[in-house]
Design an enzyme around this catalytic site. Structure first.
Site, PDB file in Angstrom:
ATOM      1  N   TYR A 134       0.860  -1.188   0.000  1.00  0.00           N
ATOM      2  CA  TYR A 134       0.000   0.000   0.000  1.00  0.00           C
ATOM      3  C   TYR A 134       0.893   1.233   0.000  1.00  0.00           C
ATOM      4  CZ  TYR A 134      -4.084   2.900   1.244  1.00  0.00           C
ATOM      5  OH  TYR A 134      -5.101   3.841   1.243  1.00  0.00           O
ATOM      6  N   LYS A 162      -1.124  -1.226  -4.259  1.00  0.00           N
ATOM      7  CA  LYS A 162      -2.215  -0.260  -4.289  1.00  0.00           C
ATOM      8  C   LYS A 162      -1.555   1.098  -4.399  1.00  0.00           C
ATOM      9  CE  LYS A 162      -6.110   1.728  -1.795  1.00  0.00           C
ATOM     10  NZ  LYS A 162      -6.936   1.731  -0.565  1.00  0.00           N
TER      11      LYS A 162
END
Length: 287
Positions: A134, A162
């Protein structure tokens, strides 16, 4: 694993007494998957995970696991922190529970690109499930360039990122132009889904995809027009007019899909004007 399509990071709905609204969570999970989402993310930032106790976290995972099993979808569980040892322990607990783990780049300590690489080397070696990095530097304080993300993406057991860098710049273009094998980029900044798809992203983890899920899926699967991308971006911008997930919860409550729009401190509920604006954009999109 191959990552593609739209993954919805579920909100945590609360009842009027402040407890977890389990039935509403179950319905949100099933509806997202019925509308074509490729997976769910449990215990992400959108879930207000920092305010959930251990019992509530277990319940959220159980609900999401049941729904994804029914639909043959991917369950990703959010975890991670700025302590490598504890993150390894948290990942170990996901064995047999999740299909992947969404792991933040270490926040606040700002370990530098070399430290972040060493962190993910340890995690990838010990994790029982594939990792989705992330990357969200405006929250973590730790930016990673294309070269650093490429090195992390080449590690075994790292499935993708992400990508929520706050925009699209030269580093974004460089990363997507030369990805490691089997390393997917999923859009993490909702308004930038369409341009990231055009550059080679394979999908997104998008909070605003609670709403008009099927239209986000349409765009991610290549069936949507450029105009649809613009309209979805407007919806996403409206959903983030106040801190996430306050506007989304306000809209879901207005739709009768969750019992209250409540969030836990330090968040405050979104104002009526922001919720009304998002509802207007949504009506234009789906009407």
């Amino acid at each position: 694993m191959e990552l593609h399509g739209i993954h919805v990071p579920l909100v945590t709905p609360f009842a009027a007494d402040g407890t977890l609204a389990v039935a509403a969570l179950e319905q949100l999970a099933r509806q997202a998957l019925a509308d074509g989402a490729a997976g769910l993310v449990a215990l992400g930032t959108t879930a207000e995970v920092a305010t959930l106790d251990e019992a509530e976290r277990r319940t959220v995972i159980e609900v999401c696991a049941k729904a994804t099993a029914e639909y043959g979808a991917v369950l990703t569980v959010g975890t991670g922190g700025n302590d490598t040892r504890r993150t390894v322990e948290a990942l170990a607990a996901l064995a047999g529970v999740a299909d992947a783990a969404l792991v933040t780049v270490p926040a606040f300590t700002r370990p530098g690109e070399a430290g972040a690489l060493a962190h993910f080397e340890q995690l990838s070696a010990g994790s029982p499930v594939p990792l989705i990095v992330y990357h969200i530097p405006y929250r973590t304080g730790q930016a990673l360039g294309a070269a650093a993300l490429r090195r992390i993406g080449a590690l075994p057991n790292v499935a993708g990122v992400k990508y929520a860098a706050g925009g699209i710049d030269q580093e974004t273009v460089a990363l997507l132009a030369d990805l490691p094998p089997q390393f997917a980029v999923l859009a993490g900044d909702d308004p930038f889904l369409a341009p990231l798809l055009a550059l080679g992203a394979t999908g997104g983890i998008l909070a605003s995809a609670h709403l008009a899920t099927d239209r986000f899926v349409e765009l991610a699967t290549g069936r949507g027009s450029r105009q649809l991308g613009h309209r979805l971006a407007r919806l996403s911008i409206a959903c983030f007019a106040e801190p996430n997930p306050t506007v989304i919860k306000g809209v879901l409550h207005a739709q009768g899909r969750i019992p209250t729009p409540d969030v836990r401190l330090p968040l405050l509920p979104a104002g009526p004007a922001s919720v009304a604006a998002a509802l207007t954009v949504l009506a234009e999109l789906t009407g």
